[in-house]
Design an enzyme around this catalytic site. Structure first.
Site, mmCIF file in Angstrom:
data_model
loop_
_atom_site.group_PDB
_atom_site.id
_atom_site.type_symbol
_atom_site.label_atom_id
_atom_site.label_comp_id
_atom_site.label_asym_id
_atom_site.label_seq_id
_atom_site.Cartn_x
_atom_site.Cartn_y
_atom_site.Cartn_z
ATOM 1 N N PRO A 57 -8.334 0.860 11.885
ATOM 2 C CA PRO A 57 -8.118 1.272 10.498
ATOM 3 C C PRO A 57 -8.445 0.121 9.541
ATOM 4 O O PRO A 57 -8.217 -1.039 9.874
ATOM 5 C CB PRO A 57 -6.623 1.592 10.477
ATOM 6 C CG PRO A 57 -6.029 0.700 11.511
ATOM 7 C CD PRO A 57 -7.083 0.504 12.578
ATOM 8 N N ASP B 239 -6.015 -4.468 -0.059
ATOM 9 C CA ASP B 239 -5.953 -4.290 1.396
ATOM 10 C C ASP B 239 -7.363 -4.370 1.993
ATOM 11 O O ASP B 239 -7.698 -3.643 2.938
ATOM 12 C CB ASP B 239 -5.273 -2.966 1.778
ATOM 13 C CG ASP B 239 -4.858 -2.917 3.249
ATOM 14 O OD1 ASP B 239 -4.996 -3.952 3.934
ATOM 15 O OD2 ASP B 239 -4.402 -1.851 3.704
ATOM 16 N N HIS C 268 0.778 -1.257 0.000
ATOM 17 C CA HIS C 268 0.000 0.000 0.000
ATOM 18 C C HIS C 268 0.810 1.308 0.000
ATOM 19 O O HIS C 268 0.798 2.063 0.968
ATOM 20 C CB HIS C 268 -1.009 0.029 1.161
ATOM 21 C CG HIS C 268 -0.550 -0.547 2.476
ATOM 22 N ND1 HIS C 268 0.606 -0.168 3.101
ATOM 23 C CD2 HIS C 268 -1.116 -1.476 3.276
ATOM 24 C CE1 HIS C 268 0.726 -0.846 4.227
ATOM 25 N NE2 HIS C 268 -0.309 -1.640 4.358
HETATM 26 N N1 LIG Z 1 -4.838 -1.470 6.395
HETATM 27 C C1 LIG Z 1 -5.536 -1.274 7.489
HETATM 28 O O1 LIG Z 1 -5.977 -0.143 7.727
HETATM 29 N N2 LIG Z 1 -5.792 -2.266 8.355
HETATM 30 C C2 LIG Z 1 -5.215 -3.568 8.339
HETATM 31 C C3 LIG Z 1 -3.918 -3.657 9.018
HETATM 32 C C4 LIG Z 1 -3.085 -2.449 8.980
HETATM 33 O O2 LIG Z 1 -2.353 -2.269 7.982
HETATM 34 O O3 LIG Z 1 -3.123 -1.672 9.926
HETATM 35 C C5 LIG Z 1 -6.150 -4.538 9.029
HETATM 36 O O4 LIG Z 1 -5.791 -5.710 9.203
HETATM 37 O O5 LIG Z 1 -7.264 -4.121 9.403
#
Ligand SMILES: NC(=O)N[C@@H](CC(=O)O)C(=O)O
Length: 429
Positions: free
Chosen positions: A321, A303, A230
């Site tokens: 997140p 992601d 990312h």
């Molecule tokens: N990409 C994200 O915002 N979340 C990911 C892990 C992470 O990279 O914090 C998760 O597993 O939820």
């Protein structure tokens, strides 16, 4: 089972052709093919692409089956045009042993909608203290070829060096979540004008760029293979361009949300927009689109990060997140890259299928649309327009930042080794 796709445009180009699929393989391509006893699928004007490959999916099983399972995530993937996904290791238990990666692999096979490739953790328990048994996971039935502590950065440079050395021996790739943790303590949003205005602690671009630069140097030094998860900043694109020009073994992905959304959305304080790395500025968005078109960033990865309502429908700083991505990826890429004429459909095939398959070393995915090739396919209606409704998704969770948005283009059929896994918005089989 055999099927005949009638009137498709290969990569959206040229004259319409028929594509006959028999025994899991594209057996014939031509005009006016005889269907014989094949099931005929009328597909006039639809764009045929190789099935998509997602290097970065959170399926949450084992451990958080209340938010997603291998079955529901596989269904979302099939509906999104994917024929292979890489399931991230930040599960509970963590995918850092042969037992866990083989469990995920087996479950994926049982569901059978998409090839689920477990990602192995780089360090035991994602703790960043000790290397996990990379060799054992690579040699297991799951045949792990992508290792990542995603969600956490492999911060210790010596561990990262060792992991990159192993990647060479194992013909694997180390996918790094690039975040210098000392620069992001308490961070809630992209460091900049919007975060200051909203009173949110900043996550500076340099926290990503510093790790990407370090890891590119380590990858060059070791001859290992690095994949940057990312990518979200203009500066990271500059570092990647420099590293690739000097022959570093590095590849990189960008998410659909970082290609479309900016930190201006944070003014609503709606945690559906909270993600790691954070949404950046419109300058970054433009740089990421250009880098993807140019190939400095190799591919798109979702992601896909499902979360439970209690972890999202709460105050910003306590929200987790992450955003859903599997069922919107193609449409967001169409919106940001095709409508803008930065990529044509052949380019979409490159960034959503061919490059990710090459990076992960999948021999039967991301293949050319040609006779004799495995029938891993995504059929896209380029003229569709649709409105995103998270509640309609196959995912258990509904945390999509694209809720209510009207998007162009839609996957209408997905085929895995000649078997239809999704058709007209319904999962098959
Ligand atoms: N990409 C994200 O915002 N979340 C990911 C892990 C992470 O990279 O914090 C998760 O597993 O939820």
């Amino acid at each position: 089972m055999s099927a005949l796709l009638r009137g498709v445009l290969l990569y959206g180009e040229g004259e319409p052709v028929d594509v006959l699929i028999e025994d899991g393989v594209i057996s014939r391509i031509g005009a006016g093919l005889d269907e014989g006893d094949a099931e005929v699928i009328e597909a006039q004007g639809k764009v045929l692409l190789p099935g998509f490959v997602d290097l970065h999916t959170h399926l949450r099983e084992p451990g958080r089956e209340d938010t997603e399972t291998i079955a529901t995530g596989s269904a979302a993937a099939a509906l999104g045009g994917y024929t292979a996904v890489f399931a991230m290791a930040n599960t509970d238990p963590v995918a850092d042993t042969q037992l866990v990666v083989e469990h995920v692999w087996r479950k994926g096979q049982e569901v059978g909608l998409v090839d689920v490739h477990p990602v192995g953790a780089v360090t035991v328990g994602l703790k960043g203290e000790k290397l996990a048994e990379l060799g054992t996971m690579a040699r297991s039935t799951a045949g792990v070829r992508v290792f990542s502590d995603d969600g956490h950065c492999v911060h210790d440079p010596l561990l990262m060096r060792r992991a990159l050395e192993y990647s060479k021996a194992l013909d694997a790739v180390i996918a790094q979540h690039a975040e210098e943790p000392k620069l992001t303590v308490g961070a809630q949003a992209n460091e900049g004008e919007v975060a200051s205005r909203l009173g949110l602690a900043g996550w500076p671009a340099v926290a990503e760029e510093a790790i990407v630069a370090r890891d590119c140097l380590l990858a060059k030094h070791t001859g290992g293979r690095l994949h940057v998860c990312h990518v979200s900043t203009t500066g990271t694109v500059d570092v990647l361009r420099w590293a690739k020009a000097r022959g570093t073994g590095v590849s990189a992905e960008v998410t659909p949300h970082h290609l479309l959304l900016t930190d201006e959305l944070l003014a609503s304080y709606d945690p559906v927009n909270k993600v790691n790395p954070p949404l950046r500025t419109s300058v970054d968005v433009q740089a990421l689109r250009a880098a993807l078109a140019e190939g400095v960033v190799d591919c798109v990865a979702t992601d896909h990060a499902p979360h439970a309502p209690q972890d999202k429908d709460c105050e910003w700083s306590s929200a987790r997140p992450g955003m859903l991505g599997l069922q919107t990826a193609l449409s967001v890429v169409a919106q940001t890259m095709v409508v803008t004429e930065l990529l044509d459909w052949r380019g979409v095939a490159r960034v959503m299928s061919e490059r990710p398959a090459q990076i992960a070393g999948l021999p039967d995915q991301g293949r050319p649309l040609a006779e004799g090739e495995p029938a891993n396919l995504a059929l896209v209606d380029p003229d569709a327009r649709w409105t995103v409704r998270g509640a309609d998704f196959a995912s258990i969770s509904d945390n999509t930042p694209f809720e209510g948005m009207e998007l162009p283009a839609r996957v209408v059929l997905t085929m895995l080794r000649g078997r239809i896994t999704a058709h007209e918005g319904k999962v098959c089989g």
